[in-house]
Design an enzyme around this catalytic site. Structure first.
Site, PDB file in Angstrom:
ATOM      1  N   LYS A  95      -0.224 -11.050   6.897  1.00  0.00           N
ATOM      2  CA  LYS A  95       0.589 -10.880   5.551  1.00  0.00           C
ATOM      3  C   LYS A  95       1.683 -11.421   5.579  1.00  0.00           C
ATOM      4  O   LYS A  95       2.278 -11.590   4.455  1.00  0.00           O
ATOM      5  CB  LYS A  95      -0.256 -10.207   4.643  1.00  0.00           C
ATOM      6  CG  LYS A  95      -2.262 -10.657   4.379  1.00  0.00           C
ATOM      7  CD  LYS A  95      -2.280  -9.825   3.407  1.00  0.00           C
ATOM      8  CE  LYS A  95      -4.124  -9.595   3.636  1.00  0.00           C
ATOM      9  NZ  LYS A  95      -4.934 -10.228   2.983  1.00  0.00           N
TER      10      LYS A  95
ATOM     11  N   HIS B 155      -8.802  -3.499  -3.300  1.00  0.00           N
ATOM     12  CA  HIS B 155      -9.907  -4.539  -2.659  1.00  0.00           C
ATOM     13  C   HIS B 155     -10.748  -3.584  -1.593  1.00  0.00           C
ATOM     14  O   HIS B 155     -10.837  -2.851  -1.875  1.00  0.00           O
ATOM     15  CB  HIS B 155      -9.057  -5.759  -2.029  1.00  0.00           C
ATOM     16  CG  HIS B 155      -9.032  -6.679  -0.892  1.00  0.00           C
ATOM     17  ND1 HIS B 155      -9.801  -5.859   0.751  1.00  0.00           N
ATOM     18  CD2 HIS B 155      -9.087  -7.713  -0.015  1.00  0.00           C
ATOM     19  CE1 HIS B 155      -9.504  -6.966   0.996  1.00  0.00           C
ATOM     20  NE2 HIS B 155      -9.394  -8.398   0.550  1.00  0.00           N
TER      21      HIS B 155
ATOM     22  N   ASP C 257      -2.412   1.178  -0.214  1.00  0.00           N
ATOM     23  CA  ASP C 257      -3.578  -0.544   0.110  1.00  0.00           C
ATOM     24  C   ASP C 257      -2.255  -1.001  -0.089  1.00  0.00           C
ATOM     25  O   ASP C 257      -1.513  -1.579  -1.203  1.00  0.00           O
ATOM     26  CB  ASP C 257      -4.230  -1.185  -0.630  1.00  0.00           C
ATOM     27  CG  ASP C 257      -4.716  -1.864   0.144  1.00  0.00           C
ATOM     28  OD1 ASP C 257      -3.661  -2.945   1.331  1.00  0.00           O
ATOM     29  OD2 ASP C 257      -5.954  -2.497  -0.349  1.00  0.00           O
TER      30      ASP C 257
ATOM     31  N   GLN D 100      -0.289  -6.239   0.101  1.00  0.00           N
ATOM     32  CA  GLN D 100      -0.157  -6.713  -0.816  1.00  0.00           C
ATOM     33  C   GLN D 100       1.879  -7.284  -0.921  1.00  0.00           C
ATOM     34  O   GLN D 100       2.375  -7.691  -1.708  1.00  0.00           O
ATOM     35  CB  GLN D 100      -0.660  -7.366  -1.521  1.00  0.00           C
ATOM     36  CG  GLN D 100      -2.045  -8.408  -1.443  1.00  0.00           C
ATOM     37  CD  GLN D 100      -2.453  -9.443  -0.942  1.00  0.00           C
ATOM     38  OE1 GLN D 100      -1.088 -10.225  -1.659  1.00  0.00           O
ATOM     39  NE2 GLN D 100      -3.231 -10.252  -0.446  1.00  0.00           N
TER      40      GLN D 100
ATOM     41  N   CYS E 279     -12.697 -10.763  -1.693  1.00  0.00           N
ATOM     42  CA  CYS E 279     -12.758  -9.973  -1.739  1.00  0.00           C
ATOM     43  C   CYS E 279     -12.852  -8.680  -2.932  1.00  0.00           C
ATOM     44  O   CYS E 279     -12.480  -7.389  -2.152  1.00  0.00           O
ATOM     45  CB  CYS E 279     -11.864  -9.635  -0.357  1.00  0.00           C
ATOM     46  SG  CYS E 279     -12.579  -9.971   0.583  1.00  0.00           S
TER      47      CYS E 279
HETATM   48  C1  PLP Z   1      -4.879  -6.164  -1.219  1.00  0.00           C
HETATM   49  C2  PLP Z   1      -5.419  -5.747   0.190  1.00  0.00           C
HETATM   50  N1  PLP Z   1      -6.120  -4.752   0.682  1.00  0.00           N
HETATM   51  C3  PLP Z   1      -5.984  -4.784   2.169  1.00  0.00           C
HETATM   52  C4  PLP Z   1      -6.969  -6.570   2.441  1.00  0.00           C
HETATM   53  C5  PLP Z   1      -7.503  -6.278   3.816  1.00  0.00           C
HETATM   54  O1  PLP Z   1      -6.627  -6.524   4.624  1.00  0.00           O
HETATM   55  P1  PLP Z   1      -7.322  -7.218   6.652  1.00  0.00           P
HETATM   56  O2  PLP Z   1      -8.100  -8.437   6.008  1.00  0.00           O
HETATM   57  O3  PLP Z   1      -5.809  -8.081   7.141  1.00  0.00           O
HETATM   58  O4  PLP Z   1      -7.701  -5.966   6.908  1.00  0.00           O
HETATM   59  C6  PLP Z   1      -5.918  -7.381   1.642  1.00  0.00           C
HETATM   60  C7  PLP Z   1      -5.979  -8.611   2.410  1.00  0.00           C
HETATM   61  O5  PLP Z   1      -7.394  -9.555   2.621  1.00  0.00           O
HETATM   62  C8  PLP Z   1      -6.034  -7.539   0.788  1.00  0.00           C
HETATM   63  O6  PLP Z   1      -5.111  -8.363  -0.308  1.00  0.00           O
END
Ligand code: PLP
Ligand code: PLP
Lengths: 152, 410, 410, 152
Positions: B225, B123, B199, B202, B367
């Site tokens: 989430k 991401h 990370d 998910q 993203c």
């Molecule tokens: C795999 C992953 N990493 C990081 C993020 C970033 O999360 P956040 O937008 O809550 O900071 C997301 C969600 O958008 C994600 O799906």
């Protein structure tokens, strides 16, 4: 909510008004400073260790009735004691404050009998969680000074 | 099915909403999840009876609020099996957590020529902070490639990791649904002398998480989430690492002392929590964790494997070659998040048409633009299922796809 | 009085709380404020009926949520009279806003030997980020001193500002209550070729704010001190400056494009809003702004001047030399926040005893340790009054002080 | 909620299926690329300006029906027009999308009569706020290409 009389026992106020072992010790005595980031209190602990014995201790700094009286009683309790006894005392005191001391993996606390004596008066603090940090400030600073003294 | 979805749905007020008399089919939980009644109530109730400053004031109300806040931290510790609560840092979201690692650990430890390894399914939150560091410090980024079915291709992992200082990877892809072999990746990182930065955005909402079993060094995720409120996330880090790192944001709460000529940072976790934290949000996150633990994360995982299986069967059966589901087909290594292409209809148009039937899914690059380029698409449609979705939702999606063809006359 | 406090109090659920049968006297609003029913309801309602991702998905529910979120941004713009909504950046708190300026603008523009001017009444949030930059870059910090009654001593301002690149100062001290002459300070900064960075954390909740009338360059504040939720703050910046700055946090939403070899940032405001924003919190902040605008910020200010006058009169009359109120005595240049010393009783003990009568105030260094050193105290007690406080609260404080002497037998 | 027929008018779908002026122009034609960060769509606009006239325009890239048809119609509408007329057209189109163009301090938009023609079909987009960015992508890219062409 517990009443203030649980917190401000007479003996505590006495140590607050008339702190014991106040002052400084010149080097080579060990010295550590502790901060309570919450309220800005500061405590200085000076420790003279000869062999295995704490031959002298002095306390400086300023703070509220709880941190000052705890420091004063602590200074009385450790003076003349062996390092091992003092470490056991710290553990007992922290236990009373419901703080679990974490020991390095595999190590067990040596079984040493120590009495808290006057310090028992501080057990009312545990009902006022915010003040636990006040009560333990001097003790955390003591540990640091002890580390300095025994590493030298 | 493993979970009693009807009774779960009843606990989510928003899912009761009808638009044009039709029920909502919410398939965008990989983006952000809906909130159960218990989470909303916990926040409302806290603001109505217990809201107060944290860590700063000594009166009863403030002491209670501080205790509730620290209980939330302990709940997180338990939920991810972290060794100590003090190593659980509250951030504003997962993105801040990953940036914290890049800024604080990264700037203290990485020099020109140092290598950070990422994967091609990361991401942006786990790419851009490293790009910024690359531009500033001249570090080198290497990328673990993907197999055809959207798993990590680990063939050359050890040569990619050779000389690396950090390996930052997702535990589950938000596009492909792929679950990566986290423990194996952490071991490989450590064998190469690199840190393992996970990370888990998910992963945590959908699986039993055990940061110690992973042997990870840093783990970041977001509350929003996992049925919790927006405005709060978590970075967990190995204590010795966190203790060795310089602070990131400076301000109140994170200091032991400030003088006109300098400052001394506070102990963990305060050191990394500058300023007033997301107080009410921590209370909400605690309620979300309780909610998830009541269901049981193993059950949530089992449920999502069932849904994933049903979704793949249904969509493939009904649409065959007209639908292209990305990511692994083996539910053991995937969650219930599906990116797909459908009959050449642009995902944006597809999502618009599905929305007409109250089927809510995301169209876009999610993203993960580097991965989109690999898949050779600009965008995909993505249906992501969670604990409140069931077969009816899969069927609703499949039915709505039918309607999409009509309008574009394809 | 200007405000109908009884009817205002009735709108704050927490203020209805009784502890041991006594009402709560909440005098810690400079720390964090309580939340009116409309704010709590707006958040609850949003989570129950409209919660959805922002800026990412195309379906109706998401479009509505995005619109509501952007409406909140417009409400902030209006509330502080910013020229464009896009220059209103949502942060997690004021601290993040100030760090954003130090990290992004500071690292792009300051080199060894460059000067940043602060004041001796700054909050740690407006000190530590500059200390960090000083340690990293070798910039020089200079400090505007204070007068005896706790105002800024501007005698040597122009020589202090000579050669400075930035002047960062508070619009109102959280300890002394002092309101600084913001427009004059901005002008002085600009005359010296420096940027004016305003910490408006204690100002925006209590006064009419007009960033254009100030001619400021950056203005930071927090929602939680202005009847809004925790977890969200605001950084407003001059558009040309924000556009010229590199991004701060990297991740989703803040990019126009990401490739394996680099990225391009998005336009404002997204550029500085990496990751999922505090969605529900923005809705709550909007409700708080509506609430404040309904009361009228000029009325809030007038009310607080009345309270401040009454508090000074009452406390001085009843306790004379036994009480030491810090900060200016002229209500034209102060808000209703009072730090004080009382009969040598340590503030921590004082606050404990007052709490026994449900009088909630803060004891400590208030995140301004350098100022504490100047005042030659480790800590003070601080009573801060807001729109839901009235004379009864002042009286309750005065009465409770009486009890404090008894216990310490002083 | 407005029906999809407001969005997907026949003329829009026609431009989507059969885009006009697709392709590239070699330098010295101006070239700009636009991204929609929301959905990943990309549009290339190539512009040949001779004197004050846009003598040729080509469009590349890919995107949804709205961004593609808007680009296609845009290319038809600007070809052969003067730069001034095209700027006016951009303003009118953005106006239809309820986007207020900000003019530099003191400047006023010149009063030029331009008809939107086919482009009117896109006005249904305004009821779907998320899609406005799709519809305006080509136009923002056009402005950039125009800036490049007229600065050279
Ligand atoms: C795999 C992953 N990493 C990081 C993020 C970033 O999360 P956040 O937008 O809550 O900071 C997301 C969600 O958008 C994600 O799906
Ligand atoms: C003057 C001042 N500046 C900055 C801050 C920091 O605000 P926050 O903790 O919400 O980031 C505060 C509040 O604590 C403050 O009083």
């Amino acid at each position: 909510m517990p009443g203030l009389e649980d917190l401000y026992r007479e003996i505590i106020l006495d140590h607050y008004r008339t702190p014991r072992n106040r002052g400084e010790l010149p080097p080579p005595a060990a010295h550590a400073v502790g901060h309570n980031p919450l309220c800005g209190d500061e405590i200085d602990v000076y420790l003279q260790v000869d062999g295995d014995t704490i031959t002298d201790v002095k306390v400086g700094g300023q703070g509220c009735s709880i941190s000052q009286s705890s420091a004063s009683m602590m200074s009385q309790a450790v003076k003349g004691r062996s390092v091992t006894e003092v470490r056991a005392l710290v553990r007992r005191f922290k236990g009373m404050m419901s703080i679990e001391e974490e020991l390095p993996e595999g190590e067990r606390a040596p079984e040493v009998e120590v009495k808290l004596g006057d310090l028992e008066a501080l057990q009312g603090v545990v009902k006022f969680p915010v003040r636990i940090k006040c009560a333990t400030l001097a003790w955390n600073t003591l540990i640091e000074a002890l580390a300095e003294a025994t590493s030298a | 099915m493993t979970l009693d979805v009807a009774s779960i749905q009843a606990q989510f007020p928003l899912l009761q909403r009808k638009i044009n008399g039709q029920r909502l089919v919410y398939l965008d939980s990989a983006n952000t999840s809906q909130k159960p009644r218990v989470v909303i109530d916990a926040m409302t109730n806290f603001m109505e009876t217990s809201y107060a400053p944290i860590n700063r004031s000594a009166y009863q109300l403030a002491a209670e609020a501080t205790e509730a806040f620290e209980h939330a931290r302990k709940a997180v510790r338990r939920f991810i099996n972290a060794p100590h609560a003090d190593d659980v840092i509250f951030t504003k979201n997962a993105t801040e957590g990953l940036n914290l690692v890049a800024y604080s650990w990264g700037r203290a430890n990485l020099r020109a020529g140092d290598v950070v390894v990422l994967t091609q399914m990361e991401h942006h939150a786990n790419i851009v902070p490293w790009h910024m560091l690359a531009a500033e410090r001249g570090i080198e980024l290497r990328w673990v490639p993907l197999t055809n079915d959207g798993q990590l291709d680990l063939t050359n992992l050890s040569s990619l990791l050779d000389g690396a200082k950090a390996f930052a990877f997702t535990a589950m892809s938000n596009v492909l649904g792929t679950i990566t072999p986290v423990r194996q990746l952490c071991d490989a990182a450590h064998a190469a002398g690199a840190l393992a930065i996970v990370d888990a955005c998910q992963y945590v909402p959908h699986n039993v998480t055990d940061v110690q079993a992973w042997d990870a060094d840093f783990v970041a995720f977001s509350s929003h989430k996992m049925c919790g409120p927006s405005g709060i996330g978590v970075l967990w880090g190995r204590q010795a690492l966190l203790e060795g790192m310089p602070p990131f944001l400076g301000g109140g709460n994170m200091i032991a002392d400030v003088r006109m000529d300098g400052f001394a940072p506070a102990e963990l976790p305060a050191k990394f929590e500058a300023g007033t934290p997301p107080i009410t949000e921590a209370i909400g996150l605690h309620a979300a964790i309780d909610f998830l633990e009541d269901l049981g994360m193993a059950n949530v995982r089992r449920h999502e494997m069932e849904i994933a299986t049903y979704a793949m069967d249904t969509l493939n059966e009904r649409y065959g070659d007209d639908i292209c589901l990305h990511g692994p087909t083996n539910v053991e290594v995937r969650g219930a998040t599906f990116s797909f292409g459908f009959r050449n209809i642009h995902p944006h148009d597809l999502s618009q048409v599905l929305d007409q039937r109250n089927v809510c899914l995301r169209a876009g690059h999610h993203c993960v633009k580097p991965l989109m380029r690999l898949l050779n698409v600009n965008a995909t449609a993505r249906a992501s299922f969670y604990l409140y979705n069931d077969q009816h939702d899969v069927d609703a999606l499949a039915d709505a796809l039918d309607g999409a063809s009509d309008i574009f006359g394809l």
